[in-house]
Structures are given as structure tokens and as C-alpha cells.
Scaffold this motif. Sequence first.
Motif, PDB file in Angstrom:
ATOM      1  N   VAL A 281       1.013  -1.140   0.006  1.00 54.80           N
ATOM      2  CA  VAL A 281       0.008  -0.112  -0.034  1.00 54.80           C
ATOM      3  C   VAL A 281       0.850   1.168   0.055  1.00 54.80           C
ATOM      4  O   VAL A 281       1.962   1.284   0.611  1.00 54.80           O
ATOM      5  CB  VAL A 281      -0.924   0.145   1.134  1.00 54.80           C
ATOM      6  CG1 VAL A 281      -1.864   1.469   1.307  1.00 54.80           C
ATOM      7  CG2 VAL A 281      -1.890  -1.281   1.069  1.00 54.80           C
ATOM      8  N   VAL A 282       0.572   2.159  -0.782  1.00 57.42           N
ATOM      9  CA  VAL A 282       1.427   3.499  -0.758  1.00 57.42           C
ATOM     10  C   VAL A 282       0.363   4.500  -0.107  1.00 57.42           C
ATOM     11  O   VAL A 282      -1.094   4.454  -0.098  1.00 57.42           O
ATOM     12  CB  VAL A 282       1.660   3.963  -2.132  1.00 57.42           C
ATOM     13  CG1 VAL A 282       2.650   2.768  -2.799  1.00 57.42           C
ATOM     14  CG2 VAL A 282       0.557   4.238  -3.006  1.00 57.42           C
ATOM     15  N   ILE A 283       0.811   5.536   0.283  1.00 56.82           N
ATOM     16  CA  ILE A 283       0.095   6.637   0.967  1.00 56.82           C
ATOM     17  C   ILE A 283       0.623   7.877  -0.093  1.00 56.82           C
ATOM     18  O   ILE A 283       1.801   8.261   0.120  1.00 56.82           O
ATOM     19  CB  ILE A 283       0.731   7.059   2.322  1.00 56.82           C
ATOM     20  CG1 ILE A 283       0.657   5.711   3.391  1.00 56.82           C
ATOM     21  CG2 ILE A 283      -0.040   8.238   2.976  1.00 56.82           C
ATOM     22  CD1 ILE A 283      -0.672   5.218   3.501  1.00 56.82           C
ATOM     23  N   SER A 284      -0.517   8.247  -0.859  1.00 56.95           N
ATOM     24  CA  SER A 284      -0.247   9.286  -1.662  1.00 56.95           C
ATOM     25  C   SER A 284      -1.367  10.284  -1.440  1.00 56.95           C
ATOM     26  O   SER A 284      -2.405  10.049  -1.455  1.00 56.95           O
ATOM     27  CB  SER A 284      -0.853   8.591  -3.168  1.00 56.95           C
ATOM     28  OG  SER A 284      -0.362   9.462  -4.222  1.00 56.95           O
ATOM     29  N   GLY A 285      -0.576  11.372  -1.009  1.00 53.71           N
ATOM     30  CA  GLY A 285      -1.243  12.581  -0.680  1.00 53.71           C
ATOM     31  C   GLY A 285      -2.126  12.417   0.627  1.00 53.71           C
ATOM     32  O   GLY A 285      -3.415  12.936   0.602  1.00 53.71           O
ATOM     33  N   GLY A 286      -1.860  11.687   1.451  1.00 53.34           N
ATOM     34  CA  GLY A 286      -2.554  11.231   2.698  1.00 53.34           C
ATOM     35  C   GLY A 286      -3.532  10.213   2.573  1.00 53.34           C
ATOM     36  O   GLY A 286      -4.276   9.774   3.521  1.00 53.34           O
ATOM     37  N   GLU A 287      -3.593   9.605   1.280  1.00 54.98           N
ATOM     38  CA  GLU A 287      -4.627   8.606   1.137  1.00 54.98           C
ATOM     39  C   GLU A 287      -4.023   7.195   1.060  1.00 54.98           C
ATOM     40  O   GLU A 287      -2.864   7.169   0.031  1.00 54.98           O
ATOM     41  CB  GLU A 287      -5.684   9.070  -0.048  1.00 54.98           C
ATOM     42  CG  GLU A 287      -6.432  10.058  -0.020  1.00 54.98           C
ATOM     43  CD  GLU A 287      -7.397  10.279  -0.930  1.00 54.98           C
ATOM     44  OE1 GLU A 287      -8.121   9.252  -1.524  1.00 54.98           O
ATOM     45  OE2 GLU A 287      -7.558  11.491  -1.326  1.00 54.98           O
ATOM     46  N   LYS A 288      -4.742   6.257   1.541  1.00 51.47           N
ATOM     47  CA  LYS A 288      -4.094   4.774   1.166  1.00 51.47           C
ATOM     48  C   LYS A 288      -4.427   4.345  -0.150  1.00 51.47           C
ATOM     49  O   LYS A 288      -5.581   4.314  -0.536  1.00 51.47           O
ATOM     50  CB  LYS A 288      -4.619   3.910   2.291  1.00 51.47           C
ATOM     51  CG  LYS A 288      -3.985   4.272   3.598  1.00 51.47           C
ATOM     52  CD  LYS A 288      -4.564   3.057   4.695  1.00 51.47           C
ATOM     53  CE  LYS A 288      -3.847   3.074   6.062  1.00 51.47           C
ATOM     54  NZ  LYS A 288      -4.275   2.257   7.084  1.00 51.47           N
ATOM     55  N   ALA A 340     -11.854   6.017 -11.967  1.00 48.92           N
ATOM     56  CA  ALA A 340     -13.543   5.833 -11.881  1.00 48.92           C
ATOM     57  C   ALA A 340     -13.650   4.742 -10.907  1.00 48.92           C
ATOM     58  O   ALA A 340     -14.932   4.913 -10.228  1.00 48.92           O
ATOM     59  CB  ALA A 340     -13.950   5.184 -13.203  1.00 48.92           C
ATOM     60  N   ALA A 341     -12.869   3.904 -10.539  1.00 48.23           N
ATOM     61  CA  ALA A 341     -12.974   2.828  -9.478  1.00 48.23           C
ATOM     62  C   ALA A 341     -12.714   2.930  -8.147  1.00 48.23           C
ATOM     63  O   ALA A 341     -13.302   2.813  -7.218  1.00 48.23           O
ATOM     64  CB  ALA A 341     -12.491   1.246 -10.029  1.00 48.23           C
ATOM     65  N   LEU A 342     -11.595   3.460  -8.120  1.00 52.32           N
ATOM     66  CA  LEU A 342     -10.662   3.790  -6.973  1.00 52.32           C
ATOM     67  C   LEU A 342     -10.528   5.325  -6.451  1.00 52.32           C
ATOM     68  O   LEU A 342     -10.047   5.464  -5.377  1.00 52.32           O
ATOM     69  CB  LEU A 342      -9.446   3.156  -6.739  1.00 52.32           C
ATOM     70  CG  LEU A 342      -9.192   1.583  -7.139  1.00 52.32           C
ATOM     71  CD1 LEU A 342      -8.114   0.722  -7.057  1.00 52.32           C
ATOM     72  CD2 LEU A 342     -10.248   0.879  -6.117  1.00 52.32           C
ATOM     73  N   GLY A 343     -10.617   6.301  -7.357  1.00 53.67           N
ATOM     74  CA  GLY A 343     -10.577   7.582  -6.813  1.00 53.67           C
ATOM     75  C   GLY A 343      -9.305   8.316  -7.161  1.00 53.67           C
ATOM     76  O   GLY A 343      -8.435   7.606  -7.941  1.00 53.67           O
ATOM     77  N   ARG A 344      -9.194   9.519  -7.060  1.00 53.60           N
ATOM     78  CA  ARG A 344      -8.105  10.231  -7.519  1.00 53.60           C
ATOM     79  C   ARG A 344      -6.476   9.794  -7.086  1.00 53.60           C
ATOM     80  O   ARG A 344      -5.769   9.695  -7.974  1.00 53.60           O
ATOM     81  CB  ARG A 344      -8.072  12.078  -7.028  1.00 53.60           C
ATOM     82  CG  ARG A 344      -7.106  12.636  -7.471  1.00 53.60           C
ATOM     83  CD  ARG A 344      -6.973  13.987  -6.574  1.00 53.60           C
ATOM     84  NE  ARG A 344      -6.686  13.567  -5.146  1.00 53.60           N
ATOM     85  CZ  ARG A 344      -5.530  13.100  -4.790  1.00 53.60           C
ATOM     86  NH1 ARG A 344      -4.453  12.771  -5.477  1.00 53.60           N
ATOM     87  NH2 ARG A 344      -5.527  12.843  -3.581  1.00 53.60           N
ATOM     88  N   ALA A 345      -6.571   9.432  -5.869  1.00 54.25           N
ATOM     89  CA  ALA A 345      -5.298   9.241  -5.320  1.00 54.25           C
ATOM     90  C   ALA A 345      -4.636   7.858  -6.152  1.00 54.25           C
ATOM     91  O   ALA A 345      -3.501   7.875  -6.122  1.00 54.25           O
ATOM     92  CB  ALA A 345      -5.071   9.049  -3.558  1.00 54.25           C
ATOM     93  N   ALA A 346      -5.600   6.957  -6.576  1.00 53.69           N
ATOM     94  CA  ALA A 346      -5.110   5.699  -7.159  1.00 53.69           C
ATOM     95  C   ALA A 346      -4.564   5.811  -8.601  1.00 53.69           C
ATOM     96  O   ALA A 346      -4.139   4.927  -9.074  1.00 53.69           O
ATOM     97  CB  ALA A 346      -6.212   4.746  -6.821  1.00 53.69           C
TER      98      ALA A 346
END
Length: 378
Positions: A281-288, A340-346
Motif C-alpha cells: 500500500v502506498v500513502i499518496s497525498g495522505g490517502e491509502k 473511476a473505480a478507486l478515486g483520484r489518489a489511485a
Amino acid sequence: MSRPLAAVGTSDPSAVLRALEAALAGGPALLPVAEDAPALPEPAPADVPQRVALVVETSGSTGTGKRVALSSEALLAGAAAADTALGGPGGWVLALPTHYIAGLNVLTRSIAAGTTPVAVAPGHFEAAAFADAADRLETGPAAPRRYTSLVPVQLARVLDDERAVRALAGFDAVLVGGQATPAPLRERASAAGVRIVTTYGASETSGGCVYDGVPFGTVRTEVVDGELQLSGPMLAEGYLGDAERTAAAFVERDGRRWYRTGDAAAVTDGVVRVLGRLDDVVISGGEKVPLGLVERLVRELPGQDAAVVTRRASAEWGEVPVVVTAHPVELDVVRAHVGAALGRAARPHAVVVVDRVPMLASGKPDRRAVRALADPTA
């Protein structure tokens, strides 16, 4: 009580087969060794506990090396339950290396069925060589069915060859595991008349013990704090010479022994859906962001069956997903599909196109090498 541990080179599958048959019957325990594989830091012991019949060395695509110790009872219990799940014993085409548990499973199930496996010609896997092996496979009244076990990249190569596809369509079941099988690949196989059975398991579970998401035989699954755990007679004794790691991975609960897989999963109506590694898992912009889920979505895109998603350091976001693939794809297409499935951070931040995605001998992506391609500074 102990018994000797015999190292056997895997360049000759028939030698491994004979050594495994002897080990299952109480002879020296078997340690299959690939001649070109790097040795683990600590040499293997000369003797092992009497219960241990097979030792599987694995470094995986990440992490440190380990030696998984398996008993005859665990191996044969897994083989018997698998035969029942598949519809009965049969003859096998061996297309996987025999120092990996999936290849050893083919040998164990052949021994249990009293059949002789036919090995695909050694070296780089070719669809034509698989078709040749399938032509040589013989079955009998006691074990009339035809089986093989492949990883997704092998299946894709077979499906690109007309003769190999015809051969594969004649099998009663084609086990596909080692990593998630992309939906488009499963659909191609189904359209070609090939019966695919997706498998999930590990060396610690004597190989695959969950078929098409359903645990077979007396195998039980539970999700504890998001982690998939497995219990049943096919569990390994533990890690040879590593009591601490054994205690961490194998736990007692409710009067049963459980293996902590390290995989995130969900179980719905008895069907297991593996979501990826808990530590991937990466933490990208505070999101997992679970890289395993991103990878599954990328592999749904045309031509991306073998794409790998890894991480890259980012001064702005901390870490970001990156796609490594041998087939060009527009970054905007990837970002839109994943987002579309997982949101911006993904959404992946880059697509790295390579001549060939680095692979381990097992057919799994070499994730350490892939990470280096995506992030040379790592």
C-alpha cells in the motif's frame, strides 16, 4: 527423531519426481534446488525433523529468503482434496519449475494418482513445446482425466497458438495461479473452450487450496483485521530453523492452527476475493492506495494482461502508483479507468514501457526489478 535432507537439482524433473516419491514414503526429505537460483544466506541443514518430507526454498518477489517445511500428510491431504474438487485423479503436464510449490504439486498429485507427468521441454516456455507435451500425455482407467497448471503469462502464450489452444481445450481443468488472473484472459480462455480453475495458495499451504475463490475439502478461511487466514490439514510445519518467523506466521485460535497469509481479502457468501498484499500500500497525498487493486484494474485494459503496478517516490505526493508494461497504453486511459473505480489518489502517475517485464522463474513478476525500472532512485 530426524531424517537426512537431500538436495536435488531441478534440471531433471524425473529425478525430482523420484526423490519426492521416496520422501513421501519415508525416505530422505527433499530439497529441490534450481541450479541458477541464488543461494540463501544460511546453508541448509543436513538433517530435518522426521515429519518433514519436503523443504521449499522461496525468496518471493520481495522480502527475505525462507525454507518452508512440509510433511507428507500435508502434501497428500492437499492432493486428495484437490482431486476431489477437480472431479478425480488424472494425468498431468508439468509446465512449471519443480523448485516452486506449484510445480511440486503437479508431481505430488501424479504420485498420488499413480500417473507419470509429462514435462514441457525445459527453457523459455513456448506454446509449441506445451502442445508437444500434451500430445505425449497418457491417462488410464484409474486416472482418466487430463490436467495442467500454468501461470497467467503461460496461459496467454498458449492462447496465441492455435495448436496449443486445441490441446489445452482437451484438458479437464487448467489450474491458473501464482498471481491474479486478469478477467480478459479468463474470458479468452473460456471463449476457446478451455476450462480455467483459478487457484490461490502458497508454499505454506502446500500450494493452491482455494479454487475459484472457494476453499476445498476441510480448508477454512477467515479474515482477521483485514488479513486472510487459512486453516486445514495442508498447512506447513513452519520455517526450517526460524522459530520466530514460524510463530509469527502460524497462530493458534479456537483450537485450530491458522496461517497468516499477509494478504488483504474479503469473503462474501463463502467466496474469497484477494485484494492484494497488506504491505503493498502506498500513502499518496495522505490517502491509502492498494497497489494490488490498481494492478487488477490496469490489467482489465486491452493488451495489459501482464502489466505490473509498482511505486515511485514523489516530492509532492509522497509515493505514487506507476505502471510498468511491455505494451504501450495511453496514460490518460489508465488514469480514467483506475480513477473511476478507486478515486483520484489511485490514478497512476506514469506508464513505463519496457521491452519485457522482468519475471521470476515461477512466472511471477520480479517486483524488485520492476520497482527499479519505475523508480531508479529507490
